[in-house]
Design a protein around this motif. Sequence first.
Motif, PDB file in Angstrom:
ATOM      1  N   SER A   1      -2.725  20.306 -13.207  1.00  0.00           N
ATOM      2  CA  SER A   1      -3.679  21.189 -13.886  1.00  0.00           C
ATOM      3  C   SER A   1      -5.128  20.793 -13.625  1.00  0.00           C
ATOM      4  N   ILE A   2      -5.341  19.585 -13.101  1.00  0.00           N
ATOM      5  CA  ILE A   2      -6.705  19.125 -12.796  1.00  0.00           C
ATOM      6  C   ILE A   2      -7.123  19.698 -11.446  1.00  0.00           C
ATOM      7  N   ARG A   3      -8.164  20.504 -11.441  1.00  0.00           N
ATOM      8  CA  ARG A   3      -8.593  21.171 -10.211  1.00  0.00           C
ATOM      9  C   ARG A   3      -9.472  20.298  -9.327  1.00  0.00           C
ATOM     10  N   ASN A   4     -10.145  19.341  -9.935  1.00  0.00           N
ATOM     11  CA  ASN A   4     -10.991  18.431  -9.167  1.00  0.00           C
ATOM     12  C   ASN A   4     -10.095  17.436  -8.427  1.00  0.00           C
ATOM     13  N   SER A   5     -10.073  17.500  -7.098  1.00  0.00           N
ATOM     14  CA  SER A   5      -9.177  16.657  -6.298  1.00  0.00           C
ATOM     15  C   SER A   5      -9.437  15.174  -6.495  1.00  0.00           C
ATOM     16  N   PHE A   6     -10.730  14.819  -6.589  1.00  0.00           N
ATOM     17  CA  PHE A   6     -11.074  13.403  -6.750  1.00  0.00           C
ATOM     18  C   PHE A   6     -10.508  12.861  -8.055  1.00  0.00           C
ATOM     19  N   LEU A   7     -10.709  13.577  -9.141  1.00  0.00           N
ATOM     20  CA  LEU A   7     -10.205  13.135 -10.437  1.00  0.00           C
ATOM     21  C   LEU A   7      -8.674  13.119 -10.458  1.00  0.00           C
ATOM     22  N   LYS A   8      -8.085  14.132  -9.834  1.00  0.00           N
ATOM     23  CA  LYS A   8      -6.623  14.207  -9.804  1.00  0.00           C
ATOM     24  C   LYS A   8      -6.026  12.973  -9.138  1.00  0.00           C
ATOM     25  N   TRP A   9      -6.543  12.601  -7.966  1.00  0.00           N
ATOM     26  CA  TRP A   9      -5.988  11.453  -7.254  1.00  0.00           C
ATOM     27  C   TRP A   9      -6.404  10.131  -7.881  1.00  0.00           C
ATOM     28  N   LEU A  10      -7.562  10.114  -8.526  1.00  0.00           N
ATOM     29  CA  LEU A  10      -7.977   8.912  -9.244  1.00  0.00           C
ATOM     30  C   LEU A  10      -7.013   8.628 -10.389  1.00  0.00           C
ATOM     31  N   PHE A  11      -6.719   9.649 -11.189  1.00  0.00           N
ATOM     32  CA  PHE A  11      -5.776   9.490 -12.289  1.00  0.00           C
ATOM     33  C   PHE A  11      -4.380   9.127 -11.774  1.00  0.00           C
ATOM     34  N   SER A  12      -4.000   9.724 -10.660  1.00  0.00           N
ATOM     35  CA  SER A  12      -2.670   9.466 -10.091  1.00  0.00           C
ATOM     36  C   SER A  12      -2.537   8.015  -9.651  1.00  0.00           C
ATOM     37  N   ILE A  13      -3.537   7.518  -8.945  1.00  0.00           N
ATOM     38  CA  ILE A  13      -3.499   6.136  -8.451  1.00  0.00           C
ATOM     39  C   ILE A  13      -3.567   5.144  -9.601  1.00  0.00           C
ATOM     40  N   MET A  14      -4.462   5.398 -10.552  1.00  0.00           N
ATOM     41  CA  MET A  14      -4.579   4.484 -11.691  1.00  0.00           C
ATOM     42  C   MET A  14      -3.291   4.465 -12.514  1.00  0.00           C
ATOM     43  N   SER A  15      -2.676   5.632 -12.695  1.00  0.00           N
ATOM     44  CA  SER A  15      -1.413   5.699 -13.441  1.00  0.00           C
ATOM     45  C   SER A  15      -0.304   4.960 -12.695  1.00  0.00           C
ATOM     46  N   SER A  16      -0.292   5.119 -11.377  1.00  0.00           N
ATOM     47  CA  SER A  16       0.700   4.441 -10.563  1.00  0.00           C
ATOM     48  C   SER A  16       0.533   2.926 -10.642  1.00  0.00           C
ATOM     49  N   LEU A  17      -0.697   2.447 -10.551  1.00  0.00           N
ATOM     50  CA  LEU A  17      -0.961   1.012 -10.651  1.00  0.00           C
ATOM     51  C   LEU A  17      -0.550   0.476 -12.018  1.00  0.00           C
ATOM     52  N   ALA A  18      -0.840   1.243 -13.059  1.00  0.00           N
ATOM     53  CA  ALA A  18      -0.460   0.822 -14.408  1.00  0.00           C
ATOM     54  C   ALA A  18       1.059   0.762 -14.552  1.00  0.00           C
TER      55      ALA A  18
ATOM     56  N   PHE B   1       0.838  -1.201   0.000  1.00  0.00           N
ATOM     57  CA  PHE B   1       0.000   0.000   0.000  1.00  0.00           C
ATOM     58  C   PHE B   1       0.876   1.255   0.000  1.00  0.00           C
ATOM     59  N   THR B   2       1.938   1.244   0.800  1.00  0.00           N
ATOM     60  CA  THR B   2       2.848   2.387   0.859  1.00  0.00           C
ATOM     61  C   THR B   2       3.547   2.592  -0.474  1.00  0.00           C
ATOM     62  N   ILE B   3       3.952   1.505  -1.117  1.00  0.00           N
ATOM     63  CA  ILE B   3       4.594   1.617  -2.432  1.00  0.00           C
ATOM     64  C   ILE B   3       3.655   2.269  -3.440  1.00  0.00           C
ATOM     65  N   ILE B   4       2.403   1.809  -3.473  1.00  0.00           N
ATOM     66  CA  ILE B   4       1.432   2.357  -4.426  1.00  0.00           C
ATOM     67  C   ILE B   4       1.162   3.828  -4.144  1.00  0.00           C
ATOM     68  N   ILE B   5       0.978   4.182  -2.874  1.00  0.00           N
ATOM     69  CA  ILE B   5       0.717   5.575  -2.521  1.00  0.00           C
ATOM     70  C   ILE B   5       1.924   6.451  -2.819  1.00  0.00           C
ATOM     71  N   TRP B   6       3.120   5.950  -2.541  1.00  0.00           N
ATOM     72  CA  TRP B   6       4.344   6.710  -2.802  1.00  0.00           C
ATOM     73  C   TRP B   6       4.476   7.046  -4.286  1.00  0.00           C
ATOM     74  N   PHE B   7       4.257   6.046  -5.143  1.00  0.00           N
ATOM     75  CA  PHE B   7       4.314   6.302  -6.585  1.00  0.00           C
ATOM     76  C   PHE B   7       3.164   7.196  -7.030  1.00  0.00           C
ATOM     77  N   SER B   8       2.008   7.042  -6.405  1.00  0.00           N
ATOM     78  CA  SER B   8       0.855   7.876  -6.764  1.00  0.00           C
ATOM     79  C   SER B   8       1.098   9.341  -6.420  1.00  0.00           C
ATOM     80  N   LEU B   9       1.775   9.590  -5.305  1.00  0.00           N
ATOM     81  CA  LEU B   9       2.076  10.961  -4.905  1.00  0.00           C
ATOM     82  C   LEU B   9       2.965  11.647  -5.938  1.00  0.00           C
ATOM     83  N   TRP B  10       3.987  10.935  -6.400  1.00  0.00           N
ATOM     84  CA  TRP B  10       4.859  11.515  -7.420  1.00  0.00           C
ATOM     85  C   TRP B  10       4.137  11.659  -8.748  1.00  0.00           C
ATOM     86  N   THR B  11       3.276  10.683  -9.068  1.00  0.00           N
ATOM     87  CA  THR B  11       2.515  10.750 -10.319  1.00  0.00           C
ATOM     88  C   THR B  11       1.546  11.931 -10.309  1.00  0.00           C
ATOM     89  N   SER B  12       1.082  12.314  -9.128  1.00  0.00           N
ATOM     90  CA  SER B  12       0.126  13.430  -9.029  1.00  0.00           C
ATOM     91  C   SER B  12       0.707  14.729  -9.571  1.00  0.00           C
TER      92      SER B  12
END
Length: 210
Positions: A179-196, A163-174
């Motif tokens: 430029s995305i102002r919607n926080s939910f979409l921003k973190w959704l894209f970040s997490i999905m990109s990190s998982l990919a 979980f820490t690995i995924i969140i760590w990569f997601s934070l950098w991916t964010s």
Amino acid sequence: MIHELLHFFGKAICHQIEDRSLLASGKTLSVCARDTGIYLGIFSTFIYLLLVKRNQIITIPSIKVSFFLLLFMVPMMIDGLGSYAHLFESNNERRLLTGLGFGFVLPYFMFPLIFGNALDPRSKPVIKNTFDILIPMFFCCLLGSLVYWNYITYYMIDSLIIFTIIIWFSLWTSLLFTSIRNSFLKWLFSIMSSLAFLSILSLLHSYILP
């Protein structure tokens, strides 16, 4: 199935050599002892900063404090380079300990960039007093000791590490989605990109080093 999923994401960032990995509940963790230390260290400091510094205007540590923090990273560099160069033989105790020291430093530089408005002229260094170092360090050492002495179950600690690995990569991916102002979409894209990204790394690792 959960065990295989954890090891799949662990393979993205680790060689997963069994004799260089710790055991929990009789099972080998998904990452080696050194990576276990790194991500437990990251988790310890990140949780502290999230709880204590979340709503503050902060920037990275001062130059003097930064040099002090970097000293905690040197032992792992020496241990890792010396081991890979066959200058000396390392062990899991040393790998875990030096990994903890390396990992617990990293969030002090990352957290202000993601959450702290580091470029704001009003920002203050993330470390204001010794407790900002001692508390995460204590938590880091405690967590490392519990894992080393096998006081935490496999699924609990392995899930925490992945979980820490995924969140760590997601934070950098964010940072790619600022430029995305919607926080939910921003973190959704970040997490999905990190998982990919981690999935691709794991598949490549499996292909190159089956």
